[in-house]
Design an enzyme around this catalytic site. Sequence first.
Site, mmCIF file in Angstrom:
data_model
loop_
_atom_site.group_PDB
_atom_site.id
_atom_site.type_symbol
_atom_site.label_atom_id
_atom_site.label_comp_id
_atom_site.label_asym_id
_atom_site.label_seq_id
_atom_site.Cartn_x
_atom_site.Cartn_y
_atom_site.Cartn_z
ATOM 1 N N SER A 66 1.090 -1.142 -0.226
ATOM 2 C CA SER A 66 -0.202 -0.291 0.314
ATOM 3 C C SER A 66 0.818 1.538 0.389
ATOM 4 O O SER A 66 1.756 1.026 0.598
ATOM 5 C CB SER A 66 -0.608 -0.135 1.288
ATOM 6 O OG SER A 66 -1.855 -1.742 1.617
ATOM 7 N N GLN A 67 0.078 2.331 -0.609
ATOM 8 C CA GLN A 67 0.952 3.938 -0.480
ATOM 9 C C GLN A 67 0.274 3.743 1.272
ATOM 10 O O GLN A 67 0.127 4.057 1.774
ATOM 11 C CB GLN A 67 -0.131 4.461 -1.079
ATOM 12 C CG GLN A 67 0.566 6.285 -1.093
ATOM 13 C CD GLN A 67 -0.946 6.405 -1.881
ATOM 14 O OE1 GLN A 67 -1.859 6.429 -2.428
ATOM 15 N NE2 GLN A 67 -0.851 8.411 -1.870
#
Length: 221
Positions: free
Chosen positions: A68-69
Site C-alpha cells: 500500500s501507499q
Amino acid sequence: MTKRPKEPAEHDTRLARLVLNLRSQGVTDPAVLASIERTPRDLFTPDLFKERSWEDSALPIACGQTISQPYIVGLMTQALTLEPRARVLEIGTGSGYQTAVLARLSRLVYTVERYRTLLREAEARFNRLELTNVITKFGDGMLGWPEQAPFDRILVTAAAPEEPRDLLKQLKPSGVLVAPIGKGPVQKLCRYAGDGAGVFGMDILCEVRFVPLLEGVAREL
Ligand code: SAH
C-alpha cells in the site's frame, strides 16, 4: 586528519521527507508517524522497486498484489484509533508493511493472507524486525478469525465488495473496523465505529484503489 561528520544515510533523508509529506496531508497522529518512521519500507519492497521504497506510492509485490501507499497506511492506521492494549485483526498481510506499522501501536496483531508465498516472506520480515506480537494465518480472511474474536480493531487491506458483515460480528461492541468497500477499481474507505451496545455507525473517509478481497485461498503458491 580530521574526520568529516557522517552524512545522514540517504534513506533517512527520504524517510524524513515522506513523513513530513504524510503529516501535511493529514496524518498527524504522532504515534502513527513514529511507527511509520521506525518501519523500514525498503525491507518490504521487491528488489526491482527498492529505489522507490520512500516514494508515497503503492508498488507491485509478488503474486500480482501491491504494497500500500504510505499515505493510505497512515490514514487507515490513524482511523483505527489504536490503543497500546488493542488486539487487532488485519485481513490481507501482503508484504507485511501495514502489519509492522500496526504492531508497534498495539498489543497483538492477528493477520490473515490467502497467498502462502506472501505470508512466508512477511513472516521472515517480522522475525527480522523482532516483531514478536504478530500472529499469522494462511486462510480466507473474509471469514475473519472466529477463534480469536472479538477484536478491538479490524483493518481490511483489500477491497470488500460490500459491508463485511462477518467481520463486524467479530468486533467488540465498542470496536472500530476500517475497510475499502466497493466492487470497482475505485472504492470508498469506510470506518465503522461501535457505540458500546453493538450498534455501528459508518463514515466514509475518502476514495481509494485496492486490489479486491477474494474468496478462498489462492491455489498458486
Ligand atoms: N497491507 C498490505 C497490502 C496488501 S494488498 C501491504 O501493505 O503490503 C492486499 C492483500 O490482501 C493481498 O496480499 C491479497 O492476497 C490479500 N487478500 C485478498 N483477499 C484476501 C482474503 N480473502 N483473505 C486474506 N487475504 C486476502
